[in-house]
Structure formats: C-alpha cells, structure tokens
Write an enzyme that holds these catalytic residues in place. Structure first.
Site, PDB file in Angstrom:
ATOM      1  CG  ASP A   1      -1.677  -1.247   1.415  1.00  0.00           C
ATOM      2  OD1 ASP A   1      -2.191  -1.727   0.401  1.00  0.00           O
ATOM      3  OD2 ASP A   1      -1.747  -1.753   2.545  1.00  0.00           O
TER       4      ASP A   1
ATOM      5  CG  ASP B   1       1.256   5.443   7.171  1.00  0.00           C
ATOM      6  OD1 ASP B   1       0.866   6.591   6.960  1.00  0.00           O
ATOM      7  OD2 ASP B   1       0.598   4.426   6.921  1.00  0.00           O
TER       8      ASP B   1
ATOM      9  CD  GLU C   1      -0.103  -1.508   7.735  1.00  0.00           C
ATOM     10  OE1 GLU C   1      -1.077  -1.625   8.478  1.00  0.00           O
ATOM     11  OE2 GLU C   1       0.123  -0.504   7.040  1.00  0.00           O
ATOM     12  CD  GLU C   2       3.602   1.599   7.322  1.00  0.00           C
ATOM     13  OE1 GLU C   2       4.223   1.600   6.238  1.00  0.00           O
ATOM     14  OE2 GLU C   2       2.380   1.782   7.399  1.00  0.00           O
TER      15      GLU C   2
ATOM     16  CG  ASP D   1      -1.754  -0.795  11.223  1.00  0.00           C
ATOM     17  OD1 ASP D   1      -0.981   0.091  10.823  1.00  0.00           O
ATOM     18  OD2 ASP D   1      -2.897  -0.972  10.757  1.00  0.00           O
TER      19      ASP D   1
ATOM     20  CG  LEU E   1      -1.123   6.473  11.485  1.00  0.00           C
ATOM     21  CD1 LEU E   1      -1.184   6.866  12.948  1.00  0.00           C
ATOM     22  CD2 LEU E   1      -0.572   7.614  10.674  1.00  0.00           C
ATOM     23  CG  ASP E   2      -6.115   0.940  11.236  1.00  0.00           C
ATOM     24  OD1 ASP E   2      -5.950   0.204  10.252  1.00  0.00           O
ATOM     25  OD2 ASP E   2      -7.226   1.195  11.716  1.00  0.00           O
TER      26      ASP E   2
ATOM     27  CD  GLU F   1      -4.586  -3.730   9.248  1.00  0.00           C
ATOM     28  OE1 GLU F   1      -4.673  -4.662   8.429  1.00  0.00           O
ATOM     29  OE2 GLU F   1      -4.651  -2.536   8.908  1.00  0.00           O
TER      30      GLU F   1
HETATM   31  P1  AHG Z   1      -3.792   0.988   6.958  1.00  0.00           P
HETATM   32  O1  AHG Z   1      -3.994   2.463   6.912  1.00  0.00           O
HETATM   33  O2  AHG Z   1      -3.037   0.527   8.183  1.00  0.00           O
HETATM   34  O3  AHG Z   1      -3.237   0.418   5.695  1.00  0.00           O
HETATM   35  O4  AHG Z   1      -5.211   0.287   7.179  1.00  0.00           O
HETATM   36  C1  AHG Z   1      -6.319   0.697   6.437  1.00  0.00           C
HETATM   37  C2  AHG Z   1      -7.284  -0.415   6.489  1.00  0.00           C
HETATM   38  C3  AHG Z   1      -8.264  -0.383   7.649  1.00  0.00           C
HETATM   39  O5  AHG Z   1      -8.000   0.517   8.659  1.00  0.00           O
HETATM   40  C4  AHG Z   1      -9.584  -0.074   7.002  1.00  0.00           C
HETATM   41  O6  AHG Z   1     -10.604  -0.775   7.643  1.00  0.00           O
HETATM   42  C5  AHG Z   1      -9.395  -0.500   5.579  1.00  0.00           C
HETATM   43  O7  AHG Z   1      -8.038  -0.359   5.318  1.00  0.00           O
HETATM   44  C6  AHG Z   1     -10.155   0.317   4.594  1.00  0.00           C
HETATM   45  O8  AHG Z   1      -9.956  -0.205   3.338  1.00  0.00           O
HETATM   46  P2  AHG Z   1     -10.911   0.131   2.097  1.00  0.00           P
HETATM   47  O9  AHG Z   1     -10.589   1.534   1.709  1.00  0.00           O
HETATM   48  O10 AHG Z   1     -10.550  -0.881   1.059  1.00  0.00           O
HETATM   49  O11 AHG Z   1     -12.339  -0.036   2.561  1.00  0.00           O
HETATM   50 MN    MN Z   2      -4.298  -0.739   9.264  1.00  0.00          MN
HETATM   51 MN    MN Z   3      -1.087   1.157   8.830  1.00  0.00          MN
END
Ligand code: AHG
Ligand code: MN
Ligand code: MN
Length: 353
Positions: free
Chosen positions: A82, A88, A111-112, A134, A136-137, A293
């Site tokens: 991602d 993050d 995660e990072e 994780d 920063l989520d 997560e």
């Molecule tokens: P992160 O920012 O750690 O990558 O996590 C994002 C995750 C989670 O927090 C959230 O429920 C989901 O991604 C949202 O994803 P969509 O945009 O695909 O719904």
């Molecule tokens: Mn996350």
């Molecule tokens: Mn994250």
C-alpha cells in the site's frame, strides 16, 4: 487464566479510587494489574508502559499533522504493497525507538517493515517479548482529519532469550497473545488494551498528559443496530456475503464505515455491531493483515465477549496459524450474536451446494 478474578480486581480498583474522586492513570493501572500476569516479573508491565509513552508521542504528531510538513505521501509503498504516507513512517519510527530503548522487547514486526526488526538486549536484559504492530491505521484518512489508530500485540518469544529473535516468534496464533490493544486518535485519544483478563479503556487527558481510566471492564453488546463494511465492493463479494448484506439492508440496519478499522471496531466494541472485510474475486483474503490488525483486535474483542471469524471458512481468527508476516485475512468481527448470524448465512449456502 482467571478472567473473572482479573475483571473483579480491575473493578475494585476503579471503584475504590472513583469513590475517592481520584483518577487512575494507565501507569497505575498497569502496575496494579502486574500480579495478574502469568510471569509477574515486571517485564510485560514495563513494555506496556513503554507503548503507552510511544503512542503519546505519535498522538502529539497526529494532532499537529496539519501544522507541520508530515502530511502527504512519502513516495514509497509499504511491505504490504500500500502507499505509505509520511505519518505512517513517523509512527513506525517512534514505536521502534521506544521499544528499542525499553529493554523489555527483543523484536518488532510492523506493517511498515518488510522484515522483522530484532532488538539487541539493553543493559544485559534478556527480553522475553516481541511486539507486532500497525503503527498507523487508516492512513487514507490522514489528510482529511478523520480518526486514525495504532494497533499492537505482544507475544512471548519462542526462541531462546539472549539469542536474536526469529520469524517463528511472530508467526504465532492470535490466541497466544499475552496482551493486545489499540489507540484511537479521535475526538479524544483513547488507549484500550487487554492482557487476557478483561478489556479496559483509558482517555488521554491532554492537560496532564496522562491516559486516565475512563472505560473499565468493557463488554461488547450481544447485538447492535449497525453493520460496517465497504459496500462499494458489493458486486465483487461472494453470494453468501451479498445475501447477508441484503438481509441487514432489508432489516433497515444502519451502515457505518469510517475506513479506519480501529475506529470502526471501537464503535462496535461500545455500541455493538459487526465489521466485515471479506475477500473479493480479485483479493480472496481481502486487505487486512492477520498479524498487525486482525489478531490483536480479534483477541481484544473476544476478551470483551465478542467474536471474530474468517469471512469464508468461519475459522476463529485467533486459531489461524500464520505462515507469513504480511498475510491478509478475510474477517467478520464484532457482537457475538451478529457474527453468529453471519456464520449461519455462510453455512446455509455451503449446505445447499
Ligand atoms: P492501513 O492504513 O493501516 O493500511 O489500514 C487501512 C485499512 C483499515 O484501517 C480499514 O478498515 C481498511 O483499510 C479500509 O480499506 P478500504 O478503503 O478498502 O475499505
Ligand atoms: Mn491498518
Ligand atoms: Mn497502517
């Protein structure tokens, strides 16, 4: 483990200090609960203190993200593929820094980071614990001022103390966690954690810079009125998941989806509900990571009386044997009654095939 005794002891402490009109800080609470841990040597207590400190620093930066130049993308992808944003990386660094200096942690998987991060022993201490996180989520919410989170889990290492930690220390089932929690950077900042004896929540009081016990002994309602899913993917979901969504939609249930798992799960923990991130045709295991997560949040939700299962096989999330650090997993998590309703929908189709 004696969940009842731990909860009763938390409640007694809360009651005693509450009736004295005295706040209970996170540090006091953790220290008071030390004797509940299976190996009460103070290491886990120390580690929780250090995580509490690190997230205060992250919180400070999250709050001023709009003022300083840490918004926007860092121009790279994280180990899960991602897009990484600067905050993050900052959160990851701060957690690592704190855990490196702690002396209670022998390694981190985040995660990072592509790989595990072994930590050399500090002051000759033989640390027993590894941390998964994780940092920063909800990173897609950073630059629009919507709630973010941090998720963490703590395992007792499997390798020998004194040696470098290894992948096997991190590839443990969620049911082996000794502690797990999250921080929600929302309208106020909350830290919620469990050590396997009930779930307690602490709100950061910015005037004294301390997390104070605000949500003792959290129990998730058996049912709620809301479901949480990215319904934009509807066409790509399995028929069974579609039927479950249709059922809730026909029953006039409300849909709430923030896009930060921590925020969505936190709401469900307090109000009841179900959160789903199922697989789609192109991503059979969905997006969320088992280690960073789903396991910590599932362990915590179970401790509060809720349930978390795989969105296809219905295996209990915390029973899944991880095989990769960045493994993704389809998930249904939340109120017990609603997750069981989801299970019935999935089983119905299986039976009729
Ligand atoms: P992160 O920012 O750690 O990558 O996590 C994002 C995750 C989670 O927090 C959230 O429920 C989901 O991604 C949202 O994803 P969509 O945009 O695909 O719904
Ligand atoms: Mn996350
Ligand atoms: Mn994250």
């Amino acid at each position: 483990m004696n969940v009842g005794r731990g909860r009763a002891s938390a409640f007694r402490l809360f009651h005693k200090l509450y009736t004295m009109s005295r706040i209970i800080t996170l540090d006091e609470f953790i220290t008071h609960r030390q004797k509940d841990f299976p190996y009460a040597s103070g290491e886990l207590t120390g580690l929780l203190h250090d995580i509490g400190l690190a997230v205060k620093i992250v919180n400070r930066e999250v709050n001023k993200a709009g003022l300083v130049n840490i918004l926007g993308k860092a121009g790279s992808d994280n180990a899960s593929g991602d897009e990484v944003q600067k905050l993050d990386l900052y959160a990851n660094e701060k957690l690592l820094e704190s855990l490196r200096n702690s002396g209670e942690c022998c390694g981190v998987a985040s995660e990072e980071m592509e790989d595990i991060f072994p930590i050399q022993s500090v002051k000759g201490k033989q640390s027993q614990y590894v941390v998964v996180c994780d940092p920063l989520d909800g990173s897609s919410n950073i630059d629009v001022n919507v709630s973010l989170g941090t998720i963490f889990g703590i395992y007792r290492r499997k390798s020998h103390p004194g040696e470098n930690c290894r992948q096997e220390d991190f590839l443990q089932k969620g049911s082996k966690l000794v502690a797990a929690g999250y921080v929600l950077y929302g309208t106020s900042t909350l830290l919620v954690y469990t050590t396997g004896k009930g779930v307690n929540g602490f709100t950061l009081d910015p005037s004294i810079g301390e997390f104070c016990l605000s949500h003792p002994d959290i129990r998730i309602p058996e049912y709620g009125k809301q479901y949480s899913i990215n319904q934009g993917y509807y066409r790509r979901f399995d028929e069974r998941v579609k039927r479950f969504i249709d059922h809730y939609s026909e029953a006039h249930m409300s849909l709430r989806y923030i896009g930060s798992m921590v925020a969505d799960v936190h709401r469900i923990l307090l109000k009841g509900g179900i959160f789903l991130y199922p697989g789609t045709e192109d991503r059979p295991e969905g997006k969320l990571r088992l280690l960073y997560e789903c396991n910590p949040l599932s362990y915590l939700v179970e401790q509060a009386g809720g349930k978390a299962v795989h969105g296809g096989s219905l295996e209990r999330i915390t029973d899944i044997e991880p095989v990769q650090l960045h493994q993704r997993v389809s998930i249904a998590i939340g109120s017990k009654g609603m997750v069981e309703e989801f299970e019935r929908f999935v089983q119905q189709k299986t039976a009729s095939v």
